[in-house]
Design an enzyme around this catalytic site. Structure first.
Site, short mmCIF file in Angstrom:
data_model
loop_
_atom_site.label_atom_id
_atom_site.label_comp_id
_atom_site.label_asym_id
_atom_site.label_seq_id
_atom_site.Cartn_x
_atom_site.Cartn_y
_atom_site.Cartn_z
N LYS A 1 70.78 34.73 -12.20
CA LYS A 1 70.00 35.04 -13.41
C LYS A 1 68.71 34.21 -13.45
O LYS A 1 67.66 34.71 -13.82
CB LYS A 1 70.81 34.76 -14.68
CG LYS A 1 72.08 35.60 -14.81
CD LYS A 1 72.74 35.45 -16.18
CE LYS A 1 73.20 34.04 -16.47
NZ LYS A 1 74.27 33.53 -15.59
N ARG B 1 76.12 35.15 -24.70
CA ARG B 1 77.31 35.00 -23.86
C ARG B 1 78.57 35.41 -24.60
O ARG B 1 79.65 35.37 -24.03
CB ARG B 1 77.45 33.54 -23.48
CG ARG B 1 76.98 33.18 -22.06
CD ARG B 1 77.06 31.67 -21.94
NE ARG B 1 77.21 31.16 -20.63
CZ ARG B 1 76.22 30.65 -19.88
NH1 ARG B 1 74.98 30.68 -20.31
NH2 ARG B 1 76.48 30.13 -18.71
N ARG C 1 74.54 24.96 -4.43
CA ARG C 1 73.39 24.88 -5.33
C ARG C 1 72.98 23.42 -5.54
O ARG C 1 73.82 22.55 -5.70
CB ARG C 1 73.74 25.50 -6.69
CG ARG C 1 72.65 25.36 -7.72
CD ARG C 1 72.72 26.41 -8.78
NE ARG C 1 73.68 26.11 -9.83
CZ ARG C 1 73.82 26.88 -10.92
NH1 ARG C 1 73.10 27.97 -11.07
NH2 ARG C 1 74.71 26.56 -11.82
N ARG D 1 74.90 20.06 -9.65
CA ARG D 1 75.18 19.94 -11.08
C ARG D 1 76.64 19.56 -11.27
O ARG D 1 77.51 20.07 -10.56
CB ARG D 1 74.91 21.29 -11.77
CG ARG D 1 73.59 21.30 -12.49
CD ARG D 1 73.21 22.68 -12.93
NE ARG D 1 74.20 23.34 -13.78
CZ ARG D 1 74.01 24.53 -14.33
NH1 ARG D 1 72.89 25.18 -14.12
NH2 ARG D 1 74.95 25.08 -15.07
N ARG E 1 84.48 28.08 -15.79
CA ARG E 1 83.31 28.84 -16.24
C ARG E 1 83.49 30.33 -15.93
O ARG E 1 83.10 31.19 -16.74
CB ARG E 1 82.03 28.30 -15.57
CG ARG E 1 81.65 26.93 -16.13
CD ARG E 1 80.65 26.22 -15.25
NE ARG E 1 79.33 26.82 -15.26
CZ ARG E 1 78.43 26.64 -14.29
NH1 ARG E 1 78.71 25.89 -13.25
NH2 ARG E 1 77.26 27.22 -14.37
P1 AMP Z 1 74.01 27.81 -17.54
O1 AMP Z 1 72.95 26.90 -17.05
O2 AMP Z 1 73.49 29.07 -18.15
O3 AMP Z 1 75.09 28.06 -16.51
O4 AMP Z 1 74.74 27.04 -18.76
C1 AMP Z 1 75.38 25.79 -18.57
C2 AMP Z 1 76.35 25.53 -19.69
O5 AMP Z 1 75.65 25.48 -20.94
C3 AMP Z 1 77.42 26.58 -19.89
O6 AMP Z 1 78.53 26.41 -19.02
C4 AMP Z 1 77.79 26.37 -21.36
O7 AMP Z 1 78.60 25.21 -21.51
C5 AMP Z 1 76.43 26.06 -21.98
N1 AMP Z 1 75.75 27.29 -22.44
C6 AMP Z 1 74.64 27.87 -21.91
N2 AMP Z 1 74.31 28.98 -22.58
C7 AMP Z 1 75.23 29.12 -23.56
C8 AMP Z 1 75.45 30.09 -24.57
N3 AMP Z 1 74.65 31.17 -24.70
N4 AMP Z 1 76.52 29.92 -25.41
C9 AMP Z 1 77.33 28.86 -25.30
N5 AMP Z 1 77.21 27.92 -24.34
C10 AMP Z 1 76.16 28.04 -23.48
#
Ligand code: AMP
Length: 222
Positions: free
Chosen positions: A13, A88, A124, A157, A168
């Site tokens: 994404k 999400r 990554r 990360r 996740r």
């Molecule tokens: P990402 O970088 O998009 O993979 O997000 C990393 C982490 O941030 C996720 O595993 C969630 O813990 C939190 N997070 C990101 N976006 C959301 C969202 N829209 N709703 C809830 N938690 C989020």
């Protein structure tokens, strides 16, 4: 225009979002990036979000909504924006509609298998200073361990560790996958195969975008 990128963690994404930014001139809004920034700054919101993020769970809808509300109210979002990692959950999908009800919407779901996700996330690396993302297999930095953009030191990360990735993916299947049916019913869903390589995926998304916006509008930006 609101472009929503849906797909599992590590599904591309962010990478595809960056292509979309170049193509449309719209900003990319990643709730993951906004949350990581809040964690780094040590704000009250960041402290609350951190626990859920470390465990691979979702941060409360209200917290993420506040961040998105503030971000999309800025002038650079007037013409449109690309949402990466938001919504999400079904309630987040309804939140963003309520926040910005009249904006036309395209949802692009990037399909990638769980096996491929585990493989990608293990390789990554990202820059803690500027947020640039690399991959040791398909998007190597020019110098090992060093960010091409700002020379920061790259790191994996914490939430890309295999046991957290599994959580996740579980959360994605339970909370986010139902959005596919939601947007299909709404008529805004487009699906692309995310395993054909970065460029093929970008080309497929470009076609969707051109059809939705009209080739003239997006064609100018390469
Ligand atoms: P990402 O970088 O998009 O993979 O997000 C990393 C982490 O941030 C996720 O595993 C969630 O813990 C939190 N997070 C990101 N976006 C959301 C969202 N829209 N709703 C809830 N938690 C989020």
């Amino acid at each position: 225009m609101r472009i929503i990128l849906l797909g599992p963690p590590g599904g591309g994404k962010g990478t595809q979002g960056d292509f979309l930014v170049k193509r449309t001139g719209f900003p990319r809004i990643s709730t993951g990036d906004l949350l990581r920034q809040a964690v780094q700054e040590g704000t009250a919101l960041g402290r609350e979000a951190e626990a859920a993020m470390k465990q691979g769970g979702l941060v409360r809808d209200e917290i993420v909504l506040d961040l998105v509300r503030e971000r999309i109210s800025r002038p650079d979002c007037r013409g449109g924006y690309v949402l990466d990692g938001y919504p999400r959950t079904l309630s987040q999908a309804k939140d963003v509609e309520a926040l910005d009800p009249d904006r036309p919407e395209i949802v692009v779901a990037i399909d990638v298998s769980a096996e491929e996700i585990v493989r990608r996330l293990a390789s990554r690396r990202s820059c803690p200073d500027c947020g640039a993302v690399f991959n040791l297999i398909v998007r190597k930095p020019a110098r090992e361990g060093v960010c091409d953009a700002c020379r920061g030191t790259l790191a994996g990360r914490e939430d890309d560790r295999p046991e957290i990735v599994r959580e996740r993916l579980r959360v994605y299947a339970e909370k986010t996958e139902p959005l596919l049916a939601y947007y299909a019913k709404k008529g805004t869903l487009h699906r692309v195969d995310g395993e054909k390589g970065m460029d093929a995926t970008a080309a497929a998304i470009r076609e969707i975008l051109d059809a939705a916006l009209g080739a003239g509008r997006t064609g100018a930006r390469g």
